[in-house]
Design an enzyme around this catalytic site. Structure first.
Site, PDB file in Angstrom:
ATOM      1  N   CYS A 153       3.254 -11.650   4.947  1.00 18.10           N
ATOM      2  CA  CYS A 153       3.445 -10.590   3.952  1.00 18.10           C
ATOM      3  C   CYS A 153       3.949 -11.243   2.665  1.00 18.10           C
ATOM      4  O   CYS A 153       5.129 -11.569   2.547  1.00 18.10           O
ATOM      5  CB  CYS A 153       4.441  -9.536   4.444  1.00 18.10           C
ATOM      6  SG  CYS A 153       4.725  -8.242   3.208  1.00 18.10           S
ATOM      7  N   CYS A 210      -0.857  -6.059  -2.098  1.00 17.14           N
ATOM      8  CA  CYS A 210      -0.849  -6.844  -0.858  1.00 17.14           C
ATOM      9  C   CYS A 210      -1.003  -8.311  -1.258  1.00 17.14           C
ATOM     10  O   CYS A 210      -2.082  -8.733  -1.694  1.00 17.14           O
ATOM     11  CB  CYS A 210      -1.973  -6.400   0.075  1.00 17.14           C
ATOM     12  SG  CYS A 210      -1.983  -7.353   1.622  1.00 17.14           S
TER      13      CYS A 210
END
Ligand SMILES: N[C@@H](CCC[C@H](N)C(=O)O)C(=O)O
Length: 287
Positions: free
Chosen positions: A67, A215
């Site tokens: 992430c 993202c």
């Protein structure tokens, strides 16, 4: 915290030997006061020479290998606590290094991209000249087709379009493609438009989280895929709904992502149930 609008709960689990339970993540995500896209749980290091072990949870309770936006949030939180600017982390996918710069921007070395289909993983070999059949539109003229596939530790598919990425119903196509049989561990699904040798626009439907404003790992996967296709140079500004991320694919094959992180609020969390109490002074200020 947030990384370009990607909502991140940074949870300090140091000094404990338990974990944030998937049920707790699901309960926290359902509460509008603590709605988030990912949890970054900071644990004591498992290896010498690392600052922390970081465990990543999506808001559906599933565990993720990477992430990018969340790592920048972890760096900002730990930099504020320790005064340090250089960090080394261990995640389920490996070792990452990161740096907070003088201007407050944070770079994370996201490691090496993976293109081997068995490691992404895909259920069968796939080249982006082959169309993925979609259950929408005519079969001989699909709305989205022929994605690039890559892993940044986590699986990504990037669908290239010539026109505005906002014109596509990603909220409708995203869940279908996330669960396509080609992706045995599901996948993060992005739509990308390359606008110059150094810029692209990207929207992502995240595995386990749905539509997000940013993202980071998708920005990395899209940048390296565009570079491989000779569509861009090796440094690309990726414009996601939350703002720009700069992605560099270095000669040593590592991908470095640079962008901001922002603190929002803090409080105490029960990692078993997800019960959350906002710090008192912030609750008073909010009233
Ligand atoms: N928001 C992230 C990606 C989080 C994990 C992803 N949903 C997955 O399950 O792989 C980022 O900034 O990279």
């Amino acid at each position: 915290m947030n990384g370009l609008g990607n909502q991140i709960l940074v949870v300090d689990m140091r000094g404990r030997d338990d974990q944030v339970l998937p049920e707790a993540a699901i309960a926290l995500a359902a509460d509008p006061a603590t709605r988030f896209d990912q949890i970054m749980a900071i644990h004591d290091p498992k290896r010498d020479l690392t600052d922390a072990y970081v465990r990543i949870l999506n808001c559906d309770g599933s565990e993720a290998q990477a992430c990018g936006n969340g790592m920048r949030c972890v760096v900002q939180a730990l930099a504020a606590e320790t005064g340090k600017s250089l960090f080394t982390f261990q995640t389920i996918a490996g070792i990452l290094t990161a740096q907070e710069h003088e201007d407050g921007l944070i770079s994370v070395d996201m490691g090496e991209p993976i293109f081997d289909w068995q490691k992404i993983p895909l259920s069968e070999e796939f080249r982006d000249t082959r169309m993925i059949e979609l259950q929408i539109g005519p079969i001989d003229a699909p709305v989205l087709h022929s994605p690039s596939v890559a892993s940044m530790g986590n699986p990504h598919a990037i669908f290239w379009v010539d026109d505005d990425v906002w014109g596509y119903e990603l909220d409708r196509f995203g869940p279908i493609l996330e669960h396509h049989p080609l992706f045995p561990e599901r996948a993060n699904i992005s739509i990308a438009q390359v606008t110059s040798r150094s810029e692209m626009t990207l929207r992502t439907w995240e595995r386990g989280a749905g539509l997000t404003r940013a993202c980071g790992s998708a920005a990395c996967a899209a940048a390296v895929s565009a570079i491989r296709k000779r569509m861009t140079d090796r440094t690309v500004t990726v414009h996601v709904p939350g703002g720009p991320l700069v992605i560099e694919w270095l000669q040593n094959n590592h991908v470095v992502m640079t962008g901001p992180a922002e603190w929002e609020f803090s409080g105490a969390l029960d990692p078993r149930t997800g019960a959350f109490t906002r710090d008192a002074e912030q609750s008073e200020a909010a009233q």
